[in-house]
Design a protein around this motif. Structure first.
Motif: not given
Length: 364
Positions: A198-224
């Motif tokens: 809803y917020d981002e005007p283009d797809l690049q903005g969406i994918i950058q937010r998805l990248e930030t989210t999964i990076t933070r999630h991986s840092a908070a819940f690390p795997v082997q």
């Protein structure tokens, strides 16, 4: 509770019904042989096997009743054959019946716990993969999700479709790995997409937010192996009124489009990095623009579809399959895809499967 557990049994048709009757059949068979065969064979010593078998599929009370029937049968046999060792066989029947009743009780408790866990998993799936709208403006949408494991409810594959001020925006992806780590990462990505679309005007903005989210999630819940914790994703945007579609492919299998009987594989002009790998391979994202017309059909899918193998190791011929579908509606297309994938794989899936079928109803 016992009645509910009996009704929760998988519906395998006549085979399951015959299996549930097997303790009775075994009891009648042993009793018949005991009365009709010579005493020296002593078939009656097999009677304790009947309640032991019942414990695997019956509740406690029927198991005890079957053991009592076996004990009664043994007592009746003792009137005809006085040297069968009735006291030893009877003791064995009593001991096995008590043990079988306890085993049946434990089994029912575990089935109840498993049933509750599945209820929770169903609720998780409804949040993670909520039912999509059947239609958003001029775009008809249908979805398919199949778990590789028969008892599973959720996995690492995900999808979403949202009508936004910028048009119809879609997401489909696949988190590497299985289990709760993959489910958690998929949930984080979908939640972020539902806001960013809803917020981002283009797809690049969406994918950058998805990248930030999964990076933070991986840092908070690390795997082997943190370096292999990533997700492929495909973003699509269809402006209201149609005419064209924007695609941003981050390492995901390319979608297919059927236009006037011709099927094209929409390979990205320049590949973009999968989510959580931008730091390793760069964070540049490219958007392709594809022309679409009224009546065009699109198939977005995860690699579980294209990499389904038959007994000889051959992949499912997805492009050829798409060409044979004609003018089917999205729901019919996915139903046939489901059926043909199971037929191709011999009824067994080695990976989770997710797919979206779209149909553009009319142009601008």
């Amino acid at each position: 509770m016992l009645g509910r557990l009996w009704r929760r049994r998988p519906a395998y048709g006549g085979r399951w019904e015959a299996a549930r009757l097997s303790p009775v059949i075994l009891t009648v068979l042993i009793a018949g042989l005991a009365f009709s065969t010579p005493r020296e064979i002593a078939v009656s010593r097999l009677l304790p096997a009947a309640p032991a078998l019942a414990a695997a599929m019956w509740p406690v009370l029927p198991t005890i009743l079957l053991g009592a029937f076996c004990l009664l049968t043994m007592i009746v046999l003792s009137f005809f054959y006085t040297d069968l060792g009735t006291q030893y066989t009877s003791a064995a029947i009593i001991a096995v019946t008590l043990a079988a009743a306890y085993a049946s009780h434990v089994r029912l408790q575990r089935e109840e716990i498993l049933f509750q866990v599945r209820l929770v998993a169903d609720a998780v799936q409804k949040v993670l993969l909520r039912p999509l709208p059947r239609r958003i403006e001029d775009v008809e949408i249908e979805s398919l999700y199949l778990a590789a494991q028969e008892q599973a409810r959720v996995g690492g594959d995900f999808y979403e479709a949202i009508g936004t001020p910028h048009g119809v925006r879609l997401l489909i992806g696949d988190v590497r790995g299985k289990g709760m780590a993959a489910v958690g990462a998929a949930s984080a990505v979908i939640s972020c997409f539902r806001e960013a679309a809803y917020d981002e005007p283009d797809l690049q903005g969406i994918i950058q937010r998805l990248e930030t989210t999964i990076t933070r999630h991986s840092a908070a819940f690390p795997v082997q192996d943190q370096s292999e914790h990533f997700a492929t994703a495909l973003l699509a945007e269809i402006p209201y009124g149609g005419g064209h579609m924007r695609l941003l492919n981050c390492g995901h299998p390319p979608p297919l489009i059927a236009h006037r009987g011709q099927v094209r594989v929409l390979e990205p002009t320049t590949p973009s990095p999968p989510l959580n790998l931008a730091e390793l391979v760069g964070d540049r994202y490219w958007v392709d623009i594809v022309a679409i017309a009224p009546g065009d059909r699109l198939l977005l899918y995860t690699d579980g579809v294209s990499e389904t193998r038959d007994h000889t190791g051959q992949f499912f011929p997805l492009s050829d399959w798409m060409r044979r579908q004609g003018l089917q509606q999205p729901r019919e297309m996915l139903d046939r895809l489901h059926r043909d994938l199971l037929q191709h794989s011999g009824g067994r899936l080695d990976d989770d499967i997710a797919a979206l079928a779209l149909k553009c109803s009319r142009g601008p």
